[in-house]
Design a protein around this motif. Sequence first.
Motif, PDB file in Angstrom:
ATOM      1  N   TYR A 190       2.501  15.428  -3.893  1.00  0.00           N
ATOM      2  CA  TYR A 190       3.648  15.424  -4.781  1.00  0.00           C
ATOM      3  C   TYR A 190       3.549  15.033  -6.032  1.00  0.00           C
ATOM      4  N   GLY A 191       2.418  15.252  -6.610  1.00  0.00           N
ATOM      5  CA  GLY A 191       1.972  14.903  -8.050  1.00  0.00           C
ATOM      6  C   GLY A 191       1.984  13.700  -8.397  1.00  0.00           C
ATOM      7  N   LYS A 192       1.445  13.159  -9.638  1.00  0.00           N
ATOM      8  CA  LYS A 192       1.528  11.734 -10.245  1.00  0.00           C
ATOM      9  C   LYS A 192       2.992  11.181  -9.933  1.00  0.00           C
ATOM     10  N   PRO A 193       4.189  11.889 -10.491  1.00  0.00           N
ATOM     11  CA  PRO A 193       5.336  10.936 -10.380  1.00  0.00           C
ATOM     12  C   PRO A 193       5.741  10.448  -8.757  1.00  0.00           C
ATOM     13  N   GLY A 194       5.300  11.316  -7.746  1.00  0.00           N
ATOM     14  CA  GLY A 194       5.595  11.298  -6.355  1.00  0.00           C
ATOM     15  C   GLY A 194       4.554  10.113  -5.964  1.00  0.00           C
ATOM     16  N   ALA A 195       3.299   9.985  -6.576  1.00  0.00           N
ATOM     17  CA  ALA A 195       2.515   9.068  -6.231  1.00  0.00           C
ATOM     18  C   ALA A 195       2.743   7.674  -6.590  1.00  0.00           C
ATOM     19  N   LEU A 196       3.403   7.620  -8.142  1.00  0.00           N
ATOM     20  CA  LEU A 196       3.953   6.170  -8.722  1.00  0.00           C
ATOM     21  C   LEU A 196       4.891   5.835  -8.048  1.00  0.00           C
ATOM     22  N   CYS A 197       6.120   6.788  -7.571  1.00  0.00           N
ATOM     23  CA  CYS A 197       7.231   6.314  -6.645  1.00  0.00           C
ATOM     24  C   CYS A 197       6.693   5.681  -5.669  1.00  0.00           C
ATOM     25  N   SER A 198       5.847   6.525  -4.956  1.00  0.00           N
ATOM     26  CA  SER A 198       5.327   5.712  -3.632  1.00  0.00           C
ATOM     27  C   SER A 198       4.756   4.379  -3.764  1.00  0.00           C
ATOM     28  N   GLN A 222       8.296  -7.819 -15.223  1.00  0.00           N
ATOM     29  CA  GLN A 222       8.506  -7.628 -13.754  1.00  0.00           C
ATOM     30  C   GLN A 222       9.527  -6.165 -13.561  1.00  0.00           C
ATOM     31  N   ILE A 223       8.799  -5.277 -12.592  1.00  0.00           N
ATOM     32  CA  ILE A 223       9.695  -4.348 -12.512  1.00  0.00           C
ATOM     33  C   ILE A 223      10.775  -4.556 -11.435  1.00  0.00           C
ATOM     34  N   VAL A 224      12.082  -4.057 -11.786  1.00  0.00           N
ATOM     35  CA  VAL A 224      13.173  -4.347 -10.431  1.00  0.00           C
ATOM     36  C   VAL A 224      13.552  -2.990 -10.382  1.00  0.00           C
ATOM     37  N   ILE A 225      13.525  -2.637  -9.060  1.00  0.00           N
ATOM     38  CA  ILE A 225      14.126  -1.208  -8.405  1.00  0.00           C
ATOM     39  C   ILE A 225      15.505  -1.125  -8.424  1.00  0.00           C
ATOM     40  N   ARG A 226      16.238  -0.199  -9.039  1.00  0.00           N
ATOM     41  CA  ARG A 226      17.636  -0.318  -9.261  1.00  0.00           C
ATOM     42  C   ARG A 226      18.157   0.626  -8.003  1.00  0.00           C
ATOM     43  N   ASN A 227      17.296   1.781  -8.134  1.00  0.00           N
ATOM     44  CA  ASN A 227      17.739   2.949  -7.102  1.00  0.00           C
ATOM     45  C   ASN A 227      16.736   3.460  -6.342  1.00  0.00           C
ATOM     46  N   LEU A 228      16.528   2.760  -5.123  1.00  0.00           N
ATOM     47  CA  LEU A 228      15.400   3.008  -4.133  1.00  0.00           C
ATOM     48  C   LEU A 228      15.589   4.500  -3.814  1.00  0.00           C
ATOM     49  N   GLU A 229      16.728   5.054  -3.653  1.00  0.00           N
ATOM     50  CA  GLU A 229      16.817   6.443  -2.848  1.00  0.00           C
ATOM     51  C   GLU A 229      16.394   7.372  -3.953  1.00  0.00           C
ATOM     52  N   TYR A 230      16.341   7.023  -5.573  1.00  0.00           N
ATOM     53  CA  TYR A 230      15.624   7.992  -6.161  1.00  0.00           C
ATOM     54  C   TYR A 230      14.091   8.115  -6.194  1.00  0.00           C
ATOM     55  N   LEU A 260       5.494   2.246  -6.196  1.00  0.00           N
ATOM     56  CA  LEU A 260       6.508   1.344  -6.310  1.00  0.00           C
ATOM     57  C   LEU A 260       7.424   0.745  -5.131  1.00  0.00           C
ATOM     58  N   ILE A 261       7.438   1.665  -4.162  1.00  0.00           N
ATOM     59  CA  ILE A 261       8.065   1.541  -2.728  1.00  0.00           C
ATOM     60  C   ILE A 261       7.026   0.545  -2.095  1.00  0.00           C
ATOM     61  N   ARG A 262       5.720   1.016  -2.057  1.00  0.00           N
ATOM     62  CA  ARG A 262       4.803  -0.076  -1.359  1.00  0.00           C
ATOM     63  C   ARG A 262       4.700  -1.485  -2.121  1.00  0.00           C
ATOM     64  N   LEU A 263       4.903  -1.501  -3.232  1.00  0.00           N
ATOM     65  CA  LEU A 263       5.039  -2.875  -3.935  1.00  0.00           C
ATOM     66  C   LEU A 263       6.121  -3.722  -3.654  1.00  0.00           C
ATOM     67  N   SER A 264       7.182  -2.912  -3.426  1.00  0.00           N
ATOM     68  CA  SER A 264       8.377  -3.505  -2.977  1.00  0.00           C
ATOM     69  C   SER A 264       8.314  -4.033  -1.561  1.00  0.00           C
ATOM     70  N   ASN A 265       7.689  -3.251  -0.717  1.00  0.00           N
ATOM     71  CA  ASN A 265       7.609  -3.626   0.719  1.00  0.00           C
ATOM     72  C   ASN A 265       6.624  -5.121   0.676  1.00  0.00           C
ATOM     73  N   SER A 266       5.611  -5.029  -0.053  1.00  0.00           N
ATOM     74  CA  SER A 266       4.498  -6.002  -0.317  1.00  0.00           C
ATOM     75  C   SER A 266       5.044  -7.398  -0.967  1.00  0.00           C
ATOM     76  N   ARG A 310      12.489   7.560  -3.232  1.00  0.00           N
ATOM     77  CA  ARG A 310      12.564   7.998  -2.108  1.00  0.00           C
ATOM     78  C   ARG A 310      12.630   9.335  -2.295  1.00  0.00           C
ATOM     79  N   ASP A 311      13.427   9.972  -3.014  1.00  0.00           N
ATOM     80  CA  ASP A 311      13.461  11.530  -3.054  1.00  0.00           C
ATOM     81  C   ASP A 311      12.304  12.158  -3.941  1.00  0.00           C
ATOM     82  N   ILE A 312      11.765  11.603  -4.782  1.00  0.00           N
ATOM     83  CA  ILE A 312      10.698  11.848  -5.591  1.00  0.00           C
ATOM     84  C   ILE A 312       9.377  12.045  -4.886  1.00  0.00           C
ATOM     85  N   CYS A 313       9.011  11.019  -3.842  1.00  0.00           N
ATOM     86  CA  CYS A 313       7.772  11.008  -3.164  1.00  0.00           C
ATOM     87  C   CYS A 313       8.090  11.533  -1.682  1.00  0.00           C
TER      88      CYS A 313
END
Length: 243
Positions: A152-160, A218-226, A162-168, A228-231
């Motif tokens: 899913y390209g670089k944007p997909g990899a970066l979104c993924s 510090q990164i704050v995720i405001r829209n997690l669904e956004y 960020l999700i992984r960082l939020s889980n960790s 998830r859709d990209i990745c």
Amino acid sequence: MAICEYTKAGSAPVTEGIRAFFTDENLEKLKGIMYSKQVKAGSYLFWEGEPANHLYYMKKGSIKLSKTTDAGNKITLYIHHTGDLFGQITPFQQSLLSYDAEVTEDAEIGIIQQKDLEILLWQHGDLAVEFMKWMGMMHQMTQTKFRDLMMYGKPGALCSLLIRLSNSYGHPQEDGIVIRKRMTNAEMAEMVGATRESVNRMLNDMRKEEAITIDNGQIVIRNLEYLRDICHCEACPKEICRV
């Protein structure tokens, strides 16, 4: 691997580590065949191409596993913390390591030799089953990370990422999820196979879409669904979806 939760004391995750896969009794069996090694930050525990004949248990500290591409670029595959078990060992077979292990924080490592592990697996069938489950999870985690990098390209990899960082390292708040671990754009670029400049550009695009904000570094995720859709998020369990 580990199921991660945020601790207010700092950026390090609180993890179940291999307790998510092994009973206390079998974990003690594994610890019984370990020997300890102290390693300093900035050193390497092992290098790509060396024999894959050990498992490593993080007693304390942090280690980064990375791979160098044919073009000379380094990609970070995993970051391991206290409670993690890692290694590329294949019982009853010989293989070579396909990544380097750089010590990022002073660490104490429990090391299991392949020959000792093989004897233990022969002796205890229930441990062998749990070990197979752990290996299966490791393979699944590797597959999902390479899927992120290739599909899913670089944007997909970066979104993924960020999700992984939020889980960790994520701390849920009313206005979003604060990622307590501070990472530079260069470090994130190394984890998604991109340049620092492209990561900076993609983060700015996400800020314009109000998917994230950056507060005091510090990164704050405001829209997690956004994200998830990209990745094309497959809603993997947290023991897989982590850094």
